[in-house]
Write an enzyme that holds these catalytic residues in place. Sequence first.
Site, PDB file in Angstrom:
ATOM      1  N   GLY A  40     -45.025 -29.655  38.589  1.00  0.00           N
ATOM      2  CA  GLY A  40     -46.108 -28.960  37.887  1.00  0.00           C
ATOM      3  C   GLY A  40     -45.517 -28.080  36.804  1.00  0.00           C
ATOM      4  N   GLY A  45     -45.212 -23.230  37.158  1.00  0.00           N
ATOM      5  CA  GLY A  45     -44.093 -24.170  37.149  1.00  0.00           C
ATOM      6  C   GLY A  45     -43.305 -24.135  35.852  1.00  0.00           C
ATOM      7  N   ARG A 330     -66.983 -11.877  40.049  1.00  0.00           N
ATOM      8  CA  ARG A 330     -67.501 -13.230  39.914  1.00  0.00           C
ATOM      9  C   ARG A 330     -68.360 -13.681  41.088  1.00  0.00           C
ATOM     10  NH1 ARG A 330     -62.055 -16.055  37.387  1.00  0.00           N
ATOM     11  NH2 ARG A 330     -62.322 -15.106  35.349  1.00  0.00           N
ATOM     12  N   HIS A 401     -64.431 -23.047  40.157  1.00  0.00           N
ATOM     13  CA  HIS A 401     -63.519 -22.701  39.088  1.00  0.00           C
ATOM     14  C   HIS A 401     -62.076 -22.537  39.552  1.00  0.00           C
ATOM     15  CE1 HIS A 401     -61.942 -20.932  35.501  1.00  0.00           C
ATOM     16  NE2 HIS A 401     -61.773 -19.744  36.041  1.00  0.00           N
TER      17      HIS A 401
END
Lengths: 637, 254
Positions: A40, A45, A330, A401
Amino acid sequence: MLLDGKIPAGPLAEKWDRHRFELKLVNPANKRKFDIIVVGTGLGGGSAAASLAEMGYNVKAFCFQDSPRRAHSIAAQGGINAAKNYPNDGDSIRRLFYDTIKGGDFRAREANVYRLAQVSNAIIDHCVAQGIPFAREYGGLLANRSFGGAQVSRTFYARGQTGQQLLLGAYRSLMRQVAAGKVQMFARREMLDVVLVNGHAKGIVVRNLITGQLERYAADAVVLATGGYGNAFFLSTNAMGSNVTAAYRAYMKGALFANPCFTQIHPTCIPVHGDYQSKLTLMSESLRNDGRVWVPKNPGDKRPANQIPESERDYYLERKYPSFGNLVPRDVASRNAKAQCDEGKGVGDTALAVYLDFADAIKRDGRDTIARKYGNLFEMYDKITGENPYTTPMMIYPAVHYTMGGLWVDYNLMSNIPGLFVLGEANFSDHGANRLGASALMQGLADGYFVLPYTIGGYLVGSPKETLSTSKAPFEEAERGVQARIDKLMAVQGKRTVDDFHRQLGLILWDHCGMSRNNAGLEKARGMVQELRAEFWQNVKVPGTTADLNQSLERAGRVADFLEFAELLLIDALHRQESCGGHFNEAYQTPENEALRNDEEYCHVAAWEYKGIGQDPEFHKEPLTFENVQLTQRSYK
Amino acid sequence: MSKSIDLTLKVWRQAGPKDKGHFETLRAQNISTEMSFLEMLDVVNDQLTLDGKEPIAFDSDCREGICGMCGAVINGRPHGPLKATTLCQLHMRHFNSGDVIAIEPFRAMAFKVIKDLVIDRSAFDQIIQAGGFVSVNTGGAPDANAVPIAQDQVESAMDAAQCISCGACVAACPNASAMLFVSANVSHLALLPQGQPEAARRAIAMVREMDRQGFGNCSNETECEAECPKSISISNIARLNRQFYRASLASSVK
């Protein structure tokens, strides 16, 4: 079994400093003797691979995209937090730490979160040195804005493309190390298994997505920075390729998966508009700084927005949460949007949307100011929906999300498998039950630039050095397993496409394990997932061959893993008989319909051990102890 | 309001880099005008799969116009007819029922076709490796506010830094030049004090690498600017040329 997070002793503010001192160092001349695999190339990463190479390690970096610069960190819009206190509004490391712990509804480790806040400032310094064009004031100093759920302005940003700019900074550093010969870059490779030698992570098996060949790579340690599992829901703000496969394969090899039920539903996304839809698009929540959220007061009011007079509008967030208003965290904003739509007050064709209105902000600040702040977001909205947010209120609805859960790691970011490290969204460590805005970029870069490069040395010095060879039995075994699974997928040749199954899985999870959950629904969903998985292996159709680029086969492997992983998500949600952050069980709520935690019984990390497909995983507990903050009922009123 | 349209697609099919390739005519029926172009291709691919045929290979990832993974030439125009729009952000409401749409990969000597619409853009990574970075290691940076940068300066840098590395500029250029891409990367860093120490070396190294990768030269056709989904300006090319000549003539960089 109780899990040991290996939290260093001592006062909170000294833990990281003390730990760094106590970690054994790898002699500079010896670093070149160690090979490290990084899977990644997003913020976690990419930054880790570059930093490790700069220190002298040999790095092999892998990504499934055609270039490491395309990792989905690139799509983050709003910004990155740091405790710089440049605006002089009372911010501090301790405040950033406290906000993050509280925002996560007290389900994260104090020590990890404090360290995150401590290194946050160094991230901004480093990114500026790399040439990240952060927004600046007229005087030439860095600009800050306040961002979802924070009462101080601590968010650094580069227009609405902060993730892009930060990722490209890490990418450029990575490319520099490729040129220096310290990083070997393997693009268009998908990791399909992690290889353990004597119980330590010592390699991976990948599929070369161009040739279809399986390839083996060996190293002294393996770092997974493979992102979150939001695409289990099919529709999410994740990229099309985002998947759980690498993390799930590690889980099948014995790595514990922690808190998978902590999923974040983002309140400001463009609503769903059809069955064919492939993904949902986020509108940065920085929009909530100036936009006002409302619905018609009367259910079923189908008049266009501009014909609904002020007196018949309900600015429900401002009404219910007078001090935070439109800036509540959120999870709170998302649940409220759903509640309004459940009452029949949703707007638009599907009645699954609420308004986000900029009329007052434009009147107050002028169109130019609003355009400077949000111009590119407004354009994006216009492109997708064909409507102009300068004149018509935006329509928004929550969408999956981010996933706070992930592979369990200790304070060193090492999983319970020695030598297997996990960074960024792929681990579970810093956001508890809910992540605050502008904290994902901070965590990914903290892990990759400033935490892992230190902690991995402690492992490398302290563990026996193996000769690196991919011809050992565990590599052969892993490759055989991967090949068998690919062959099995190709052999089904049923009647339904991969996407068709994926879409159905997504709906099951969204309906029963989305913004609000209940035990009966979760139980039912588990049965539905089991049935769907059985049908998948009887009736999926994967066209083409295994010997070249086959995007259907790539997706089939990922969906097969989602079909197993989804059950784990449901099991974890059933285990957690409380509501906290992104996990809202309807049976546990306050009289004001807020999440009601049960600190007596659930103030812990739930980490799951794989026991076989369809078998119940084994539960492991890491108790969370809070010595520096008082557990309170979150209140944003 | 959404409606349904029927289209005829002429899609480039190529089994691999060595295959000659050809156009295949496909029908796309009952396409909602709310779909994105790539969602339309998803629908066509699902049908191909069910009919026992191979779906069209095409790259895409974020589908928000920022990752730069997607892209194809639509009726002769990279990313299609809309200005400043990636293919994933192009919606079918811009087409009419009965339209015939030609879909081909970005073509350039430096971008080999891997399969159908999927191309190899690793040449771009190699151009960045040649010098498209600031050589700072993690850990030694001064305070972020130590060096003030004028707001308009940083805004200009940001304008250039928006490049998504999709390759549309190369596909649009009659010479398949990568000058817009290179100049955006050079300009972004040259406009910031952090990029100054290596500015000369960077400009020379990146231009040389561009040549080595088989991209053509710039002859001021300006098609790149017209097709760039991020509206990167060709004034960056002028800046790159100044940097390049200054570096070639006046600096010690060989």
